[in-house]
Design a protein around this motif. Structure first.
Motif, short mmCIF file in Angstrom:
data_model
loop_
_atom_site.label_atom_id
_atom_site.label_comp_id
_atom_site.label_asym_id
_atom_site.label_seq_id
_atom_site.Cartn_x
_atom_site.Cartn_y
_atom_site.Cartn_z
N THR A 197 0.84 -1.30 -0.09
CA THR A 197 -0.13 -0.03 -0.14
C THR A 197 1.08 1.45 0.01
OG1 THR A 197 -0.10 -0.15 2.51
CG2 THR A 197 -1.99 -1.12 1.16
N VAL A 198 1.87 1.22 0.81
CA VAL A 198 2.94 2.51 0.70
C VAL A 198 3.46 2.69 -0.60
CG1 VAL A 198 4.99 3.44 1.67
CG2 VAL A 198 3.43 2.35 3.20
N GLU A 199 3.88 1.46 -1.24
CA GLU A 199 4.58 1.77 -2.56
C GLU A 199 3.62 2.23 -3.52
OE1 GLU A 199 7.78 -1.45 -4.49
OE2 GLU A 199 5.56 -1.91 -4.98
N PHE A 200 2.16 1.84 -3.39
CA PHE A 200 1.33 2.10 -4.38
C PHE A 200 0.86 3.64 -4.11
CE2 PHE A 200 -3.18 2.84 -5.64
CZ PHE A 200 -3.17 2.36 -6.95
N ALA A 201 0.90 3.90 -2.79
CA ALA A 201 0.55 5.51 -2.63
C ALA A 201 1.62 6.40 -2.97
CB ALA A 201 0.38 5.61 -0.91
N ARG A 202 2.65 5.78 -3.26
CA ARG A 202 3.86 6.81 -3.68
C ARG A 202 3.98 6.64 -5.11
NH1 ARG A 202 8.08 6.23 1.45
NH2 ARG A 202 6.31 6.57 3.14
N GLY A 203 2.95 6.35 -5.80
CA GLY A 203 3.07 6.23 -7.28
C GLY A 203 3.70 5.11 -7.87
N LYS A 204 4.05 3.88 -7.18
CA LYS A 204 4.79 3.11 -7.88
C LYS A 204 4.01 1.51 -7.95
CE LYS A 204 9.35 4.50 -5.98
NZ LYS A 204 10.38 4.31 -5.02
N LEU A 205 4.24 0.91 -9.08
CA LEU A 205 3.65 -0.43 -9.10
C LEU A 205 4.84 -1.34 -9.15
CD1 LEU A 205 0.89 -0.16 -11.83
CD2 LEU A 205 0.50 -0.30 -9.08
N GLY A 206 5.78 -1.31 -7.82
CA GLY A 206 7.02 -2.13 -7.98
C GLY A 206 6.80 -3.61 -7.24
N GLN A 207 7.96 -4.00 -6.86
CA GLN A 207 8.02 -5.37 -6.34
C GLN A 207 7.08 -5.93 -5.18
OE1 GLN A 207 11.98 -6.44 -5.45
NE2 GLN A 207 12.74 -6.17 -7.50
N LYS A 208 6.83 -4.80 -4.27
CA LYS A 208 5.88 -5.15 -3.32
C LYS A 208 4.47 -5.22 -3.81
CE LYS A 208 9.26 -4.78 -0.31
NZ LYS A 208 9.85 -5.87 0.12
N VAL A 209 3.79 -4.47 -4.68
CA VAL A 209 2.57 -4.42 -5.18
C VAL A 209 2.63 -5.89 -5.93
CG1 VAL A 209 0.91 -3.76 -6.78
CG2 VAL A 209 2.17 -2.12 -5.18
N ALA A 210 3.68 -6.19 -6.58
CA ALA A 210 3.55 -7.45 -7.45
C ALA A 210 3.49 -8.50 -6.55
CB ALA A 210 4.68 -7.54 -8.42
N ILE A 211 4.32 -8.52 -5.56
CA ILE A 211 4.27 -9.79 -4.49
C ILE A 211 2.78 -9.87 -3.95
CG2 ILE A 211 5.05 -10.35 -2.42
CD1 ILE A 211 7.85 -9.42 -3.03
N TRP A 212 2.08 -8.82 -3.68
CA TRP A 212 0.92 -8.94 -3.11
C TRP A 212 -0.08 -9.52 -3.97
CZ3 TRP A 212 -4.11 -7.39 -3.96
CH2 TRP A 212 -5.02 -7.68 -2.67
N PHE A 213 -0.32 -8.96 -5.17
CA PHE A 213 -1.13 -9.50 -6.36
C PHE A 213 -0.92 -11.05 -6.63
CE2 PHE A 213 -2.11 -5.04 -7.38
CZ PHE A 213 -3.38 -5.25 -7.49
N LEU A 214 0.43 -11.50 -6.64
CA LEU A 214 0.78 -12.90 -6.57
C LEU A 214 0.11 -13.56 -5.57
CD1 LEU A 214 4.57 -12.71 -7.79
CD2 LEU A 214 2.76 -13.80 -8.99
N THR A 215 0.35 -13.13 -4.41
CA THR A 215 -0.14 -13.71 -3.18
C THR A 215 -1.76 -14.08 -3.42
OG1 THR A 215 1.60 -13.36 -1.73
CG2 THR A 215 -0.85 -13.89 -0.52
N PHE A 216 -2.34 -12.68 -3.57
CA PHE A 216 -3.83 -12.78 -3.63
C PHE A 216 -4.42 -13.35 -4.66
CE2 PHE A 216 -7.87 -10.64 -5.32
CZ PHE A 216 -8.59 -10.85 -4.27
N SER A 217 -3.83 -13.35 -5.85
CA SER A 217 -4.41 -14.12 -7.05
C SER A 217 -4.15 -15.54 -6.94
CB SER A 217 -3.71 -13.83 -8.46
OG SER A 217 -2.43 -13.91 -8.41
N THR A 218 -3.00 -16.05 -6.33
CA THR A 218 -2.72 -17.63 -6.10
C THR A 218 -3.87 -18.03 -5.11
OG1 THR A 218 -0.47 -17.19 -6.43
CG2 THR A 218 -1.15 -19.23 -5.38
N ALA A 219 -4.04 -17.27 -4.08
CA ALA A 219 -5.11 -17.75 -3.35
C ALA A 219 -6.35 -18.06 -3.93
CB ALA A 219 -5.23 -16.75 -2.05
N VAL A 220 -6.74 -17.16 -4.69
CA VAL A 220 -8.18 -17.24 -5.20
C VAL A 220 -8.25 -18.16 -6.17
CG1 VAL A 220 -9.72 -15.85 -6.94
CG2 VAL A 220 -8.54 -14.72 -5.15
N VAL A 221 -7.20 -18.53 -6.88
CA VAL A 221 -7.07 -19.65 -8.00
C VAL A 221 -7.25 -20.92 -7.26
CG1 VAL A 221 -5.78 -20.85 -9.76
CG2 VAL A 221 -5.78 -18.27 -10.02
N TRP A 222 -6.50 -20.96 -6.29
CA TRP A 222 -6.35 -22.47 -5.57
C TRP A 222 -7.55 -22.64 -4.88
CZ3 TRP A 222 -3.19 -26.40 -6.03
CH2 TRP A 222 -1.84 -26.18 -6.51
N VAL A 223 -8.22 -21.71 -4.35
CA VAL A 223 -9.56 -22.05 -3.55
C VAL A 223 -10.54 -22.24 -4.31
CG1 VAL A 223 -11.06 -20.97 -2.11
CG2 VAL A 223 -8.52 -20.58 -1.56
#
Length: 354
Positions: free
Chosen positions: A42-68
């Motif tokens: 959220t901090v990375e996104f708030a500062r105008g970046k779509l960097g590694q932290k945002v990518a990692i969060w989306f990886l986790t979220f999407s993996t959970a949705v797909v598996w579940v």
């Protein structure tokens, strides 16, 4: 050995705790190795970046949705039976609690799950904040703060049960899996653009996989257990409070929640030792300590009010499309981004804030 044999060998309560430990170890290892953290994203996104932290969060979220959602389509799990869907949801709790939790995790420099992982790797700051979070969560669940939580949560509720976001939007069941795949594609795009290593990709996905493991194991246990078993997965508001009380109350019983927290500690500790990342750390100053303690209190109350923490709502509840979980997740992002802007970005130079 199947689930029935495990129950016959050790009993239903110990079996549930064992499943919690297994789920927690997977989560702890994966979260420690991937540096998964909603606050950082959220901090990375708030500062105008779509960097590694945002990518990692989306990886986790999407993996959970797909598996579940995949497990649900295969008949290994039913989201409608989950604890988050079978009880009344609170729209007001999701909004107010989500905003409070988002603000608190920025102040404490980590959500409750991240604090637990960091505490397991020698971070004493996270130990202090995590204990305050657990005590506040217990106070909000059954203690002096419970009436205030109940009042705020009852302002606007969903009814006798929670609401499925897919049903609310009149979408077919397969839409959940389709959305997970689409989000995974976005996550992979961000991962490639930010040059994430294969190791980080695997472990970030492993955090989401742990959520699916928890759902499937507790649902399978509920099908064969004599006593009712809550169908749940990874979250750290209720489990932190329940684990704390398990060691304080001699009448407490073993359950999935009680095994989950120790499992995360074991997994994160072993992972940090094997990777040589274990290191003792403490607060740098009194103001930082005070800020972290206030943040932990906000997270503890906010999580119990919202019906879950950043993991419990943002990944676990989101993976079964509980509408209040998605609303709480959105409010956590808003609360975190607003707090980062008010407390941190104003103290940065223009170059550092970009």
């Amino acid at each position: 050995m199947d689930i029935v044999e495990i129950i016959e060998s050790i009993g239903e309560g110990p079996a549930a705790a064992l499943f919690g430990i297994v789920t927690g170890i997977i989560f702890g290892v994966a979260a420690q190795r991937s540096n998964f953290c909603l606050r950082a994203a959220t901090v990375e996104f708030a500062r105008g970046k779509l960097g590694q932290k945002v990518a990692i969060w989306f990886l986790t979220f999407s993996t959970a949705v797909v598996w579940v959602q995949g497990a649900q389509m295969l008949g290994l799990f039913r989201g409608i039976d989950s604890r988050v869907m079978s009880v009344p949801g609170s729209w007001s709790g999701a909004i107010i609690g989500g905003l409070m939790f988002g603000a608190g995790m920025v102040m404490a420099r980590g959500c409750s799950g991240r604090l637990l992982v960091l505490a397991s790797t020698g971070n004493l700051r996270s130990v202090v904040s995590g204990l305050i979070f657990a005590v506040t969560a217990q106070m909000s669940l059954k203690g002096i703060l419970a009436p205030y939580r109940d009042t705020l949560a009852s302002l606007w509720i969903t009814g006798s049960e929670n609401v499925s976001l897919l049903n609310l939007l009149h979408l077919p069941e397969w839409a959940g899996l389709a959305l997970g795949v689409a989000t995974a594609a976005l996550a992979l795009f961000l991962a490639v653009r930010n040059k994430l290593s294969a190791k980080v990709l695997v472990f970030a996905s492993g955090v989401g996989f742990a959520v699916a493991v928890g759902w499937v194991l507790t649902w399978q246990l509920a099908q064969v257990a004599f006593d009712p078993v809550p169908v749940s997965s990874v979250t750290f508001s209720g489990p932190s409070a329940n684990t704390l009380m398990f060691f304080l109350d001699r009448n407490a019983v073993l359950e999935f929640d009680v095994g989950l927290v120790p499992g995360v500690v074991i997994g994160a500790f072993l992972s940090s030792m094997l990777s040589r990342e274990f290191a003792w750390q403490a607060f740098d100053s009194v103001p930082i300590m005070r800020r972290s303690m206030i943040g932990a209190v906000l997270m503890g109350f906010g999580a119990m009010l919202a019906g879950g923490c950043a993991i419990g709502n943002g990944v676990t509840g989101g993976s079964v499309f509980a509408a209040t979980a998605w609303l709480a997740l959105f409010c956590m992002w808003v609360g975190a981004m607003t707090t980062d802007y008010l407390l941190d970005q104003r103290n940065l130079s223009p170059a550092a804030a970009c």
